[in-house]
Each structure stands twice: as C-alpha cells, then as structure tokens.
Motif scaffolding. Structure first.
Motif, short mmCIF file in Angstrom:
data_model
loop_
_atom_site.label_atom_id
_atom_site.label_comp_id
_atom_site.label_asym_id
_atom_site.label_seq_id
_atom_site.Cartn_x
_atom_site.Cartn_y
_atom_site.Cartn_z
N ARG A 278 54.60 75.70 29.29
CA ARG A 278 54.62 75.26 30.69
C ARG A 278 54.62 73.61 30.78
N GLU A 279 55.14 73.30 31.73
CA GLU A 279 55.09 71.63 31.91
C GLU A 279 53.69 71.11 31.70
N PRO A 280 53.50 70.01 31.16
CA PRO A 280 52.22 69.35 30.94
C PRO A 280 51.67 69.23 32.25
N THR A 281 50.42 69.17 32.59
CA THR A 281 49.55 68.85 34.04
C THR A 281 48.64 68.08 33.59
N ALA A 282 48.35 66.86 34.50
CA ALA A 282 47.26 66.01 34.06
C ALA A 282 45.98 66.30 34.65
N ASN A 283 45.93 67.39 35.70
CA ASN A 283 44.63 67.82 36.07
C ASN A 283 44.23 69.35 35.64
N TRP A 284 43.26 69.45 34.93
CA TRP A 284 42.74 70.58 34.66
C TRP A 284 41.42 71.03 35.10
N VAL A 285 41.11 70.32 36.40
CA VAL A 285 39.81 70.67 36.90
C VAL A 285 39.89 70.83 38.55
N ASP A 286 39.01 71.86 38.68
CA ASP A 286 38.92 72.24 40.12
C ASP A 286 37.41 72.46 40.49
N GLY A 287 36.82 71.54 40.92
CA GLY A 287 35.17 71.63 41.10
C GLY A 287 34.40 71.89 39.91
N ARG A 288 33.94 72.81 39.72
CA ARG A 288 33.04 73.31 38.51
C ARG A 288 33.73 74.08 37.50
N LEU A 289 35.20 74.10 37.71
CA LEU A 289 35.95 75.07 36.88
C LEU A 289 36.93 73.88 36.10
N ILE A 290 36.97 73.96 34.73
CA ILE A 290 37.88 73.38 33.73
C ILE A 290 38.75 74.36 33.11
N LEU A 291 39.94 74.06 32.79
CA LEU A 291 40.92 74.73 32.24
C LEU A 291 40.99 74.45 30.67
N ILE A 292 41.10 75.41 29.67
CA ILE A 292 41.13 75.10 28.30
C ILE A 292 42.32 75.87 27.60
N GLY A 293 42.86 75.39 26.35
CA GLY A 293 43.64 76.28 25.69
C GLY A 293 44.78 76.45 26.40
N ASP A 294 45.29 77.51 26.19
CA ASP A 294 46.83 77.98 26.68
C ASP A 294 46.64 77.98 28.40
N ALA A 295 45.57 78.24 28.82
CA ALA A 295 45.51 78.06 30.35
C ALA A 295 45.94 76.61 30.77
N ALA A 296 45.16 75.48 30.15
CA ALA A 296 45.64 74.10 30.35
C ALA A 296 46.99 73.73 29.76
N HIS A 297 47.32 74.11 28.62
CA HIS A 297 48.48 73.48 27.87
C HIS A 297 49.00 74.19 26.82
N PRO A 298 49.73 75.25 27.57
CA PRO A 298 50.50 76.53 26.66
C PRO A 298 51.63 75.83 25.86
N MET A 299 51.80 75.90 24.51
CA MET A 299 52.75 75.07 23.79
C MET A 299 53.67 75.92 22.99
N LEU A 300 54.57 75.57 23.00
CA LEU A 300 55.76 76.28 21.63
C LEU A 300 54.96 76.25 20.32
N GLN A 301 55.61 77.11 19.37
CA GLN A 301 54.79 76.90 18.25
C GLN A 301 55.34 76.29 17.20
N TYR A 302 56.30 75.20 17.63
CA TYR A 302 57.05 74.62 16.48
C TYR A 302 56.08 73.55 15.62
N LEU A 303 55.14 72.94 16.18
CA LEU A 303 53.99 72.12 15.54
C LEU A 303 52.76 72.86 14.95
#
Length: 411
Positions: A278-303
């Motif tokens: 996905r395109e990078p997003t600067a905000n992972w937070v909604d109130g008392r919810l925070i995204l992590i892992g692929d929910a926040a920053h899914p990435m291609l496998q090349y690194l």
C-alpha cells in the motif's frame, strides 16, 4: 445480552505482528486479549529472512535460541544474474557482519517463527481467542470498544490493530486499497535428501532476471531447501489473483539458467501469492486504536523486512508504554494517547522509507536490456561497500534494546 470481555490491551490479529505485540505488552504487566479470525492459529507460506534488526528483538524477548534451533544461519547472501549465472555480489552474513550489527542473520520457516511467538504468548498468559471477526472499533471517554460480527463485545483502553494487508480496521483511518505490483510468487520446499548431490545449501541465493527473480535458502537446520519464484504476471495484471496451469510460470523463466528452470518443479503449483503493498500513510491512529504490521505498512518483499518491521512495531509499543502506561505505582490508561502518538511518530517515517525502497529495489532486480548491464556493474562495484548500504536498515533498533552503535560506545 452480548458477552463483554475487558482487558488492559486488546490485540486484533494473530499473525507475527499481533503475537509479538501481545507478548511485549504482557511483559510490561498488561492483561492482554488477542483475537484471531481463523479457527486455528497458523501461518501459510514457507521461509522468511530475519535480519539483525529483528533477531536483536527476539534475543531481548528470550526467543532467539528457540528460533536458531529451528532455523539456519546462512554464510552469505549471494546475488547472481539469472541469465548468465554470474555472481554479482557476495555478502558474508556471519563473522564481521554479525559482530557489526550485534546479532545474527537467520532464515526460518514462517510457521516455526509463528509457533515460537505463539508459545511465548501462551507461556506469559496472553488470552488467545479464535473465530472472532471484528467489524469496528470505536473510542468513547478513553475506552475502545471492538464489536465482533457475532455480537460479542471487547473493551480495552488500548486496541492494537494487526489484521494484515487487507485490514478492515485500516479503513477507519485511511481511505485506500492494496496496490497490486503486477508480480506473483510461487513458493515451495523440498527435502535436501531429494536433491541431486553437490548442491551447497549454506547461503541465501538471489537470481535476478528480466521481469523475474528466484530466491533460495535452507530451512529447518538445513533439512529443507526453500524456493520462491517471482515474476511479472499478465494474468494478475488483468485482475486474476489465481490462474490455472503452469505455462505462464515456465515462460517467465525460459531464458534463465538451467538451475532455475529445474527448481520450478520444487514449487507448490496449486497456489500462487499475488504481491501487494500500500502507499505509505503518516497516520496509524484512531482514538485508542493503533495499526501495526501489514495493517499499517504492508511492503513488498525485496528487502525481506515484513516480519522484521512487525517485530520493531511491537518493541516500540513495549518501550514507549513502559513507565508511562505501566508504571511502578500502577497502570495509567490515560497515557495511551501519548504512547500511540509517539509510536506513530517513531515508526511511520522508517517504515515508509522501507516500503518505498522495497519498490525501487524490486524494479532494480527486474530490469532488462541495457538496464540489466548497468545494474550488474553497480552490484559488482558495491561489493566492498555493502555496509554503507545496509547500516540504515540493519543498524536500527528501537530503544528497548541498544543499537550496535550504542553497544560499541558503551564498551
């Protein structure tokens, strides 16, 4: 009346990110409930690579020895040209490399790492609940309420959204969709005992070809050979995630060295993995919810950083909530607002850089014509300066554990 379950922390998603976060926050003293949509815990796929920025964290959590017992420490990462077979770059990842970064490079079966994290959560008392699909999370008066599709209600001052690439929770924060890369992956393992004699299974080998590549390395103490074949797929570009038949796969590798064409028979031909980010997003937070892992920053496998970055997210949550939410005098749930803000700030820029770099790295692997010749020359020239290219990635560490630079300065 629907059942309501309360905890200090609620984790949604039982993959690598969710399990790591649950374990890390339980270590801080939180009561943690983890919800998994599937009826059983498990990981689909074959191998993954854990660079020192991840293995340092596993050591901090007391899990590295377990991972080493079921994984392999490769001697080198070797990049080859897929058409000629020529070695372009050979990077030793034991010895000086492990000393420089303060931790080993390890390859491990996905299911083995998942089991180690799952066993860790069970050992420290994380409450694990299967067959729960969360529809939404809302925050009111400092308390997050997660509603399940079956009517159950889960409440906590902090909710960790780790529900993966196709995250439903992300939709509460970012209006976007996964981005198809045009590439698909076939994966497979084969017992080493079934391979022709003379093959050296001690390295991570990357074969880079026009619009395709292949990665191979040993797993489970060297008993298995893991193979991943990735190529540009016209059927995926036309909207088909799965496509019957092997003609497209074989066509993609027809000009590659015989070893690669022979290795195609070791793949699982019944399923392929379409490659999204996905395109990078600067905000992972909604109130008392925070995204992590692929929910926040899914990435291609090349690194090879997907799982590594999930562990870094968990470590950041652990570090920044210790002494703020979880103090010597008790729990201060009001501090979660600041913790989520700080985790977001610390992690988003780094993961965005990795997401963007992974895209460029993939394009570099797959160039053809004159671009291939330039790439090969650059890889050969970089052989003596690899650390200049990898320090930003492997030398990083959340403050929960010292970075290699900090360790050197303290010695």
């Amino acid at each position: 009346m629907s059942e309501t379950v309360h905890s200090d922390v609620l984790v949604i998603g039982g993959g690598m990110a969710g399990l790591a976060a649950a374990y890390a926050l339980r270590q801080n003293g939180a009561t943690v409930v983890l919800l998994e949509r599937a009826s059983e815990f498990g990981e689909v796929g074959a191998g993954l690579q854990l660079a020192p920025n991840a293995t340092r964290l596993l050591e901090h959590w007391g899990m590295l020895d377990e991972v080493l017992a079921v994984g392999v420490r490769p001697k080198n990462v070797i990049f080859r040209d897929a058409l000629s077979g020529d070695v372009l770059l050979k990077h030793e990842v034991q010895g000086e490399f492990a000393e420089t970064y303060g931790s080993p490079y390890v390859v491990v079966h996905r299911s083995d790492l998942h089991r180690v994290l799952l066993d860790g959560c069970r050992r420290v008392g994380v409450e694990l609940i299967n067959s729960v699909e969360i529809d939404s999370v809302i925050t009111l008066d400092g308390l997050a309420t997660a509603s399940a599709t079956d009517g159950r209600i889960f409440t906590a001052p902090a909710v960790i959204g780790a529900d993966g690439l196709k995250s439903r929770l992300r939709g509460q924060i970012v209006d976007d969709e996964p981005v198809g890369s045009a590439y698909v992956a076939y994966r497979g393992t084969v017992p080493v005992s079934e391979l022709p004699g003379g093959q050296k299974l001690e390295d991570v080998s990357v074969f880079m070809g026009p619009n395709c590549h292949m990665v191979q390395y040993p797993l489970r103490g060297g008993e298995l050979l893991n193979t991943v074949a990735v190529f540009r797929s016209s059927t995926f570009e036309n909207g088909k995630e799965q496509a019957p038949g092997l003609a497209e796969l074989e066509e993609a590798y027809k000009d590659c060295v015989p070893h690669m064409r022979e290795s195609l028979k070791h793949l699982w031909h019944g399923i392929r993995w379409p490659m999204y980010d996905r395109e990078p997003t600067a905000n992972w937070v909604d109130g008392r919810l925070i995204l992590i892992g692929d929910a926040a920053h899914p990435m291609l496998q090349y690194l090879a950083q997907g799982a590594c970055q999930a562990l870094e997210d968990a470590a950041a949550l652990e570090e920044l909530s210790r002494g703020t939410v979880f103090t010597e005098t008790g729990i201060n749930p009001d501090a979660w607002n600041d913790v989520f803000r700080d985790v977001n700030e610390v992690r988003a820029a780094r993961t965005a850089r990795i997401q963007s770099t992974a895209r460029v790295w993939g394009d570099t692997w797959h160039v053809e014509g004159a671009g291939r010749e330039i790439r090969n020359a650059l890889f050969v020239a970089a052989g003596s300066n690899v650390y200049e290219k990898t320090d930003w990635l492997y030398g990083y560490s959340p403050s929960v554990v010292a970075s290699p630079t900090e360790l050197q300065e303290a010695s």
